[in-house]
Motif scaffolding. Structure first.
Motif, PDB file in Angstrom:
ATOM      1  N   GLN A  83       4.315  28.205   5.981  1.00 55.58           N
ATOM      2  CA  GLN A  83       4.434  27.240   7.074  1.00 55.58           C
ATOM      3  C   GLN A  83       5.783  26.498   7.003  1.00 55.58           C
ATOM      4  OE1 GLN A  83       1.084  24.602   6.772  1.00 55.58           O
ATOM      5  NE2 GLN A  83      -0.365  26.077   7.686  1.00 55.58           N
ATOM      6  N   CYS A  84       6.188  26.150   5.779  1.00 51.44           N
ATOM      7  CA  CYS A  84       7.485  25.460   5.588  1.00 51.44           C
ATOM      8  C   CYS A  84       8.638  26.338   6.066  1.00 51.44           C
ATOM      9  CB  CYS A  84       7.698  25.110   4.118  1.00 51.44           C
ATOM     10  SG  CYS A  84       6.751  23.714   3.534  1.00 51.44           S
ATOM     11  N   ARG A  85       8.586  27.617   5.674  1.00 50.25           N
ATOM     12  CA  ARG A  85       9.665  28.527   6.084  1.00 50.25           C
ATOM     13  C   ARG A  85       9.709  28.683   7.601  1.00 50.25           C
ATOM     14  NH1 ARG A  85       9.085  33.217   1.468  1.00 50.25           N
ATOM     15  NH2 ARG A  85       9.966  31.974  -0.217  1.00 50.25           N
ATOM     16  N   GLU A  86       8.553  28.823   8.225  1.00 52.04           N
ATOM     17  CA  GLU A  86       8.501  28.977   9.695  1.00 52.04           C
ATOM     18  C   GLU A  86       9.019  27.718  10.380  1.00 52.04           C
ATOM     19  OE1 GLU A  86       8.005  30.604  13.356  1.00 52.04           O
ATOM     20  OE2 GLU A  86       7.886  31.634  11.436  1.00 52.04           O
ATOM     21  N   MET A  87       8.564  26.547   9.899  1.00 53.83           N
ATOM     22  CA  MET A  87       9.005  25.288  10.495  1.00 53.83           C
ATOM     23  C   MET A  87      10.504  25.093  10.264  1.00 53.83           C
ATOM     24  SD  MET A  87       7.589  21.429   9.926  1.00 53.83           S
ATOM     25  CE  MET A  87       6.005  21.723  10.700  1.00 53.83           C
ATOM     26  N   GLU A  88      10.965  25.447   9.060  1.00 56.43           N
ATOM     27  CA  GLU A  88      12.379  25.311   8.749  1.00 56.43           C
ATOM     28  C   GLU A  88      13.213  26.217   9.664  1.00 56.43           C
ATOM     29  OE1 GLU A  88      15.268  25.334   4.815  1.00 56.43           O
ATOM     30  OE2 GLU A  88      13.362  26.410   4.743  1.00 56.43           O
ATOM     31  N   ARG A  89      12.760  27.441   9.896  1.00 62.79           N
ATOM     32  CA  ARG A  89      13.465  28.369  10.783  1.00 62.79           C
ATOM     33  C   ARG A  89      13.525  27.803  12.197  1.00 62.79           C
ATOM     34  NH1 ARG A  89      12.384  31.926  14.374  1.00 62.79           N
ATOM     35  NH2 ARG A  89      10.146  31.913  14.101  1.00 62.79           N
ATOM     36  N   GLU A  90      12.405  27.300  12.708  1.00 63.84           N
ATOM     37  CA  GLU A  90      12.368  26.721  14.059  1.00 63.84           C
ATOM     38  C   GLU A  90      13.301  25.510  14.164  1.00 63.84           C
ATOM     39  OE1 GLU A  90       8.279  25.806  14.762  1.00 63.84           O
ATOM     40  OE2 GLU A  90       7.698  27.917  14.973  1.00 63.84           O
ATOM     41  N   GLU A  91      13.239  24.639  13.162  1.00 62.58           N
ATOM     42  CA  GLU A  91      14.100  23.445  13.177  1.00 62.58           C
ATOM     43  C   GLU A  91      15.582  23.825  13.079  1.00 62.58           C
ATOM     44  OE1 GLU A  91      12.899  20.628  10.212  1.00 62.58           O
ATOM     45  OE2 GLU A  91      10.993  20.215  11.209  1.00 62.58           O
ATOM     46  N   THR A  92      15.866  24.850  12.292  1.00 61.78           N
ATOM     47  CA  THR A  92      17.260  25.292  12.163  1.00 61.78           C
ATOM     48  C   THR A  92      17.775  25.851  13.486  1.00 61.78           C
ATOM     49  OG1 THR A  92      16.938  25.784   9.815  1.00 61.78           O
ATOM     50  CG2 THR A  92      18.836  26.791  10.883  1.00 61.78           C
ATOM     51  N   VAL A  93      16.957  26.665  14.145  1.00 63.06           N
ATOM     52  CA  VAL A  93      17.355  27.220  15.443  1.00 63.06           C
ATOM     53  C   VAL A  93      17.563  26.096  16.444  1.00 63.06           C
ATOM     54  CG1 VAL A  93      16.555  28.598  17.401  1.00 63.06           C
ATOM     55  CG2 VAL A  93      16.323  29.491  15.083  1.00 63.06           C
ATOM     56  N   ARG A  94      16.628  25.149  16.515  1.00 60.62           N
ATOM     57  CA  ARG A  94      16.737  24.014  17.431  1.00 60.62           C
ATOM     58  C   ARG A  94      17.988  23.186  17.107  1.00 60.62           C
ATOM     59  NH1 ARG A  94      12.833  20.324  16.045  1.00 60.62           N
ATOM     60  NH2 ARG A  94      11.352  22.034  16.144  1.00 60.62           N
ATOM     61  N   TRP A  95      18.188  22.935  15.811  1.00 59.30           N
ATOM     62  CA  TRP A  95      19.341  22.138  15.393  1.00 59.30           C
ATOM     63  C   TRP A  95      20.655  22.852  15.708  1.00 59.30           C
ATOM     64  CZ3 TRP A  95      23.242  23.018  11.847  1.00 59.30           C
ATOM     65  CH2 TRP A  95      24.049  21.920  11.568  1.00 59.30           C
ATOM     66  N   MET A  96      20.727  24.172  15.483  1.00 56.27           N
ATOM     67  CA  MET A  96      21.947  24.936  15.779  1.00 56.27           C
ATOM     68  C   MET A  96      22.254  24.879  17.278  1.00 56.27           C
ATOM     69  SD  MET A  96      23.387  26.063  13.059  1.00 56.27           S
ATOM     70  CE  MET A  96      24.430  27.430  13.518  1.00 56.27           C
ATOM     71  N   ASN A  97      21.202  24.993  18.106  1.00 60.44           N
ATOM     72  CA  ASN A  97      21.415  24.881  19.554  1.00 60.44           C
ATOM     73  C   ASN A  97      21.937  23.504  19.939  1.00 60.44           C
ATOM     74  OD1 ASN A  97      20.598  27.523  19.999  1.00 60.44           O
ATOM     75  ND2 ASN A  97      18.466  26.962  20.415  1.00 60.44           N
TER      76      ASN A  97
END
Length: 173
Positions: A66-80
């Motif tokens: 769950q941490c990895r999935e949330m981290e991936r989503e947050e990273t994508v959102r943050w990069m955008n």
């Protein structure tokens, strides 16, 4: 900028390609490269750690996923968001540079107009000076011609007087 020669070549163009590249690089460096973890992600990591300490590895593994999935989503959102922010700042930078360029072009045009006016005035002064000198030379030439003419007349008169005196003297003899 970097070297005095570059400054000399870009004196009238404050917005140069090199300057823009430097500003873009500085802009990129000023923005953070990695996102900060959200509270939810921090809580999930804390639960995962607690489960590892409690030796519940299956539960810890689920939280880790769950941490990895949330981290991936947050990273994508943050990069955008970072890219959008950087694009906005680049647009502002470009507008600023365009305004500087327009101001510089206007300044150059004003200076060019002043220079043309100054050269025109200097040209008129030179023409006037030439005409004055030409007039003076013509006057001097006329005076010399008159002097020569008078000199010839006086010589002719002397010669004629001498001739008449000679004739008279011959007649008297």
């Amino acid at each position: 900028f970097f070297f005095s020669s570059r400054r000399r070549h870009t004196r009238f163009l404050p917005v140069s390609w090199a300057r823009r590249c430097v500003q873009e690089t500085e802009l990129e460096q000023n923005l953070p490269k990695q996102p900060r973890d959200s509270k939810e992600l921090a809580n999930l990591r804390k639960r995962e750690k607690d489960l590892v300490l409690a030796k519940d590895y299956i539960g810890a593994h689920k939280f880790q996923q769950q941490c990895r999935e949330m981290e991936r989503e947050e990273t994508v959102r943050w990069m955008n968001e970072r890219q959008t922010n950087m694009n906005d700042q680049l647009k502002q930078l470009q507008k600023k540079q365009e305004a500087e360029m327009a101001a510089t072009k206007k300044k150059i045009q004003l200076k060019y107009g002043e220079l043309r006016k100054q050269r025109s005035e200097e040209f008129e002064k030179l023409i006037q000076k030439y005409q004055n000198i030409e007039l003076q030379l013509q006057q001097q030439h006329q005076k010399q011609m008159q002097k020569q003419h008078q000199k010839r007349l006086s010589e002719n008169q002397r010669n004629s007087v001498m001739e008449t005196t000679q004739k008279l003297s011959l007649i008297h003899i």
